[in-house]
Design an enzyme around this catalytic site. Structure first.
Site, PDB file in Angstrom:
ATOM      1  N   HIS A  21      -4.629  15.630  14.516  1.00 46.38           N
ATOM      2  CA  HIS A  21      -4.375  15.061  15.842  1.00 46.38           C
ATOM      3  C   HIS A  21      -2.877  14.979  16.150  1.00 46.38           C
ATOM      4  CE1 HIS A  21      -4.095  10.475  14.725  1.00 46.38           C
ATOM      5  NE2 HIS A  21      -3.524  11.217  13.828  1.00 46.38           N
ATOM      6  N   GLU A  22      -2.582  14.793  17.429  1.00 50.19           N
ATOM      7  CA  GLU A  22      -1.220  14.852  17.974  1.00 50.19           C
ATOM      8  C   GLU A  22      -0.554  16.199  17.655  1.00 50.19           C
ATOM      9  OE1 GLU A  22      -0.618  12.760  20.044  1.00 50.19           O
ATOM     10  OE2 GLU A  22      -1.834  11.023  19.506  1.00 50.19           O
ATOM     11  N   GLY A  23      -1.340  17.247  17.614  1.00 48.56           N
ATOM     12  CA  GLY A  23      -0.822  18.591  17.367  1.00 48.56           C
ATOM     13  C   GLY A  23      -1.056  19.027  15.940  1.00 48.56           C
ATOM     14  N   MET A  25       3.731  11.262  23.356  1.00 50.44           N
ATOM     15  CA  MET A  25       3.389  12.143  22.241  1.00 50.44           C
ATOM     16  C   MET A  25       4.440  12.139  21.146  1.00 50.44           C
ATOM     17  SD  MET A  25       0.463  13.883  22.391  1.00 50.44           S
ATOM     18  CE  MET A  25       0.721  15.511  21.685  1.00 50.44           C
TER      19      MET A  25
END
Length: 381
Positions: A221-223, A74
Site C-alpha cells: 500500500h501507498e505505492g 501520500m
C-alpha cells in the site's frame, strides 16, 4: 484525460442542508468488508456510489489538481508506512531475541558430551546471524525514518532558508526509499524472527506470525515497490539536473571522510565508498538510457531502488558507528551502555560487509542495461 485531469471530491455519508441541519442519507452504500491476510484491526471496505439515482460529492480545491492534493497526504503516509514497517520488524526482533536467550537446545559443535547441559540457542552462530540481520534491518530502518522526520521538521521550521530548502529536496528524494526499504526488510526481519522460533514461530500461540502477516501489507500500500522505483529513478534522482541526489552524495562523502580518520572504521568506510561509486556509475548509465528510451531505461527501476536503499542505509549505519565509536573512545560507560554501543558497531560492520557488497551484482546488472525481463512476452509465460 490522464492524471492531470484528476479532481478531488468529498462524498458525505449524510447530505447537509443549507441551514446546517442533516438531510437525507447520501447515495453511497457499504458493499462489503475485505477479509485480509493481516492488518485485520484496520477495516478495509468496498463502497458503491449512485445505486439509487446518484451520490452527491463536493469538489475540494481547484479542478484538475486532485493528485497534487493527494500527494500532500501520500508523502507523509509513505514515511508513516516505513515507520510502521520498522516497528513491526523491531517487535519481531525483540521477541525472537528474548526467545533465543531463554530457549535451551543443542550443544556447541566442539562439545561431544551428551550429558552436558544444553545451551540457549543464541549461543549457536547461525541464530546470532539471524538476530544480527534483524537488528541491522530494523534499527537501520528506524534510524532512516527518524532521519526523514528530521528533514520534514527542518523543511518546515528551520530558521535558515538554505537548510529548509535543502531539507525539503533531500526528503523529496529519499521518500520512496523511506517507504520501501523498511517495508521490504522489516518483513524480512519478521521472516527471520519466525525462523529463530522454529516451529513455535509458525503457530498463533506466539506473536511473530502475526507480525509477519501484518507487515506483509507494507510493501503493497501507498505505492508498491515497482511504483517507488519508478518514482525514485524516473523523477526524484534526475529532478533539477540531479540537484538533490548531488546533495545526498556530498553528505555521504563527508561521513566517509570522517570515518576514515579512525582506524576502527576504515574498513566499513571503504565499503561504503565502493558502494557509493557503484550507485553513482549506475545512476549515470540509467539516466542516459532513460533519455533515449524511457521504457527500457526504467525497466529495472526496482533493482535500482533496492541498491539505492542499501547504500542509503549503509550511510545511516556509518553515522551510528561514528557516534558509537566516539562514545566508546571518550567516555567511561556503564556496562549496559558499553554493550549498546559495541552492538551498534558490530551491526554496522555486519551490514556494510555482508549486505552492502550485494550491490556489486546489482550494479553489474543495471550498468549492462540487462533487458531479459523487459524482452519477456506475455505469451511466453
Amino acid at each position: 484525460a490522464g492524471v492531470k485531469g484528476i479532481s478531488l471530491f468529498i462524498c458525505p455519508k449524510v447530505n447537509v442542508n443549507e441551514d446546517g441541519s442533516l438531510g437525507e442519507r447520501n447515495d453511497v452504500a457499504l458493499a462489503g468488508l475485505l477479509h485480509k491476510m493481516g492488518y485485520r484491526n484496520t477495516t478495509s471496505t468496498v463502497l458503491n456510489f449512485g445505486e439509487k439515482g446518484g451520490a452527491r460529492a463536493f469538489l475540494v480545491g481547484e479542478p484538475n489538481k486532485g493528485l497534487s492534493y493527494m500527494f500532500q497526504m501520500m508523502n507523509e503516509a509513505r514515511i508513516g508506512v516505513g515507520l510502521g514497517a520498522s516497528v513491526l520488524g523491531y517487535q519481531g526482533y525483540n521477541y525472537s531475541l528474548d526467545y533465543a536467550r531463554q530457549r535451551p537446545q543443542g550443544r556447541m559443535p566442539s562439545n561431544k558430551d551428551p550429558l552436558s547441559k544444553q545451551v540457549p540457542i543464541i549461543e549457536h552462530a547461525d541464530v546470532r546471524r539471524m538476530l544480527l540481520a534483524q537488528k541491522a534491518y530494523v534499527e537501520g530502518s528506524l534510524a532512516l525514518c527518524l532521519y526523514a522526520s528530521s528533514l520534514q521538521e527542518d523543511a518546515h521550521t528551520n530558521p535558515d532558508m538554505a537548510v529548509k530548502t535543502q531539507s525539503a529536496k533531500l526528503l523529496d528524494l529519499i521518500t520512496p526509499v523511506v517507504k520501501s526499504f523498511p517495508s521490504r526488510y522489516g518483513l524480512k526481519a519478521n521472516e527471520l524472527a519466525i525462523q529463530v522460533l522454529g516451529g513455535a514461530g509458525y503457530i498463533r500461540e506466539y506473536p511473530v506470525e502475526q507480525y509477519y502477516r501484518d507487515n506483509r501489507l507494507n510493501p503493497i500500500h501507498e505505492g508498491t515497490e515497482g511504483i517507488q522505483g519508478l518514482d525514485l529513478l524516473g523523477r526524484k534522482v534526475v529532478m533539477e539536473q540531479g540537484a538533490a541526489y548531488k546533495m545526498l552524495v556530498k553528505e555521504i562523502i563527508a561521513s566517509i571522510q570522517d570515518a576514515k580518520k579512525n582506524e576502527a572504521l576504515t574498513l566499513i568506510a571503504d565499503e561504503l565508498s565502493a558502494g557509493l561509486d557503484r550507485l553513482n556509475a549506475s545512476t549515470q548509465v540509467l539516466a542516459a538510457a532513460m533519455s533515449k528510451d524511457p521504457d527500457r531505461g526504467l525497466a529495472n527501476a526496482s533493482v535500482y531502488l533496492d541498491m539505492f536503499g542499501r547504500v542509503l542505509v549503509s550511510w545511516i549505519w556509518l553515522k551510528q558507528a561514528l557516534v558509537a565509536n566516539a562514545k566508546l573512545s571518550s567516555e567511561k560507560l556503564f556496562e549496559d551502555d558499553e554493550s549498546f554501543y559495541k552492538g551498534k558497531l558490530q551491526t554496522a560492520q555486519y551490514y556494510l560487509t555482508w549486505e552492502l557488497p550485494e550491490t556489486a551484482t546489482q550494479a553489474a546488472l543495471l550498468q549492462s542495461l540487462n533487458d531479459v525481463t523487459y524482452d519477456m512476452r506475455n505469451e511466453w509465460f
